[in-house]
Design an enzyme around this catalytic site. Structure first.
Site, PDB file in Angstrom:
ATOM      1  N   GLN A  25       0.823  -1.209   0.000  1.00 46.68           N
ATOM      2  CA  GLN A  25       0.000   0.000   0.000  1.00 46.68           C
ATOM      3  C   GLN A  25       0.857   1.258   0.000  1.00 46.68           C
ATOM      4  O   GLN A  25       0.514   2.242  -0.649  1.00 46.68           O
ATOM      5  CB  GLN A  25      -0.935   0.003   1.212  1.00 46.68           C
ATOM      6  N   GLU A  26       1.957   1.234   0.712  1.00 48.76           N
ATOM      7  CA  GLU A  26       2.820   2.409   0.811  1.00 48.76           C
ATOM      8  C   GLU A  26       3.585   2.689  -0.483  1.00 48.76           C
ATOM      9  O   GLU A  26       3.693   3.833  -0.898  1.00 48.76           O
ATOM     10  CB  GLU A  26       3.816   2.256   1.969  1.00 48.76           C
ATOM     11  N   SER A  27       4.139   1.645  -1.092  1.00 52.46           N
ATOM     12  CA  SER A  27       5.082   1.891  -2.191  1.00 52.46           C
ATOM     13  C   SER A  27       4.984   0.932  -3.372  1.00 52.46           C
ATOM     14  O   SER A  27       5.765   1.061  -4.314  1.00 52.46           O
ATOM     15  CB  SER A  27       6.508   1.816  -1.648  1.00 52.46           C
ATOM     16  N   TYR A 132      -7.058   3.738   2.625  1.00 53.85           N
ATOM     17  CA  TYR A 132      -5.782   3.127   3.002  1.00 53.85           C
ATOM     18  C   TYR A 132      -6.016   1.924   3.923  1.00 53.85           C
ATOM     19  O   TYR A 132      -5.505   0.832   3.677  1.00 53.85           O
ATOM     20  CB  TYR A 132      -4.910   4.183   3.694  1.00 53.85           C
TER      21      TYR A 132
END
Length: 154
Positions: A25-27, A132
């Site tokens: 999810q972050e990168s 998110y």
């Protein structure tokens, strides 16, 4: 980065599927720097990295170290463990705080009447953070299903 994820999950007492979902999810597993200055696979802000270094004893830490997957995942997993502990094992609140900050989550929990009454779908006012949290939880489930045997989750 499967070996690092497994090692850090075991070291920090985390679900490796959750850790993988957070990184996705972050990168999307790409080393990058966000417009806000968050760095690496787990998108750690320099101020958060300094906090982690101080709390975890990372005395030789330098900001450019966040570009190293081992260090980035180690710091990100330390912070996730810290947040899970801070929210008494409530992974949803910890994931929300990873994205929106502890202060915001504390306000949302208070407005909801406590963590027992907190519903991420209705009590998170930031659309980005609502998405998110939902996405991390969905990807966690997918990673658990897809990699259960490999990760020793079955």
């Amino acid at each position: 980065h499967e070996d690092i994820i497994r090692q850090q999950a075991a070291d920090k007492g985390l679900d490796p599927a959750l850790l993988a979902a957070m990184i996705y999810q972050e990168s999307k597993f790409e080393d990058r720097t966000s417009s806000a200055g968050a760095k690496g696979l787990m998108q750690i802000l320099p101020s958060t990295a300094q906090f982690i270094a101080h709390k975890s004893g990372g005395t030789a830490f330098e900001l450019h170290d966040l570009g190293t997957p081992q260090i980035n995942i180690s710091y990100g997993s330390w912070y996730l463990r810290y947040l899970i502990d801070r929210y008494d094992g409530n992974v949803t609140l910890a994931v929300a705080a990873y994205n929106a900050g502890e202060h915001n989550v504390d306000i949302w929990v208070q407005r909801a009447g406590g963590d027992q009454d907190f519903d991420p779908a209705s009590d998170i006012p930031f659309p980005e953070t609502r998405h998110y949290v939902a996405s991390v939880m969905d990807h966690r489930k997918q990673y658990r299903e897809k990699y259960a045997a490999e990760l020793g989750l079955d």
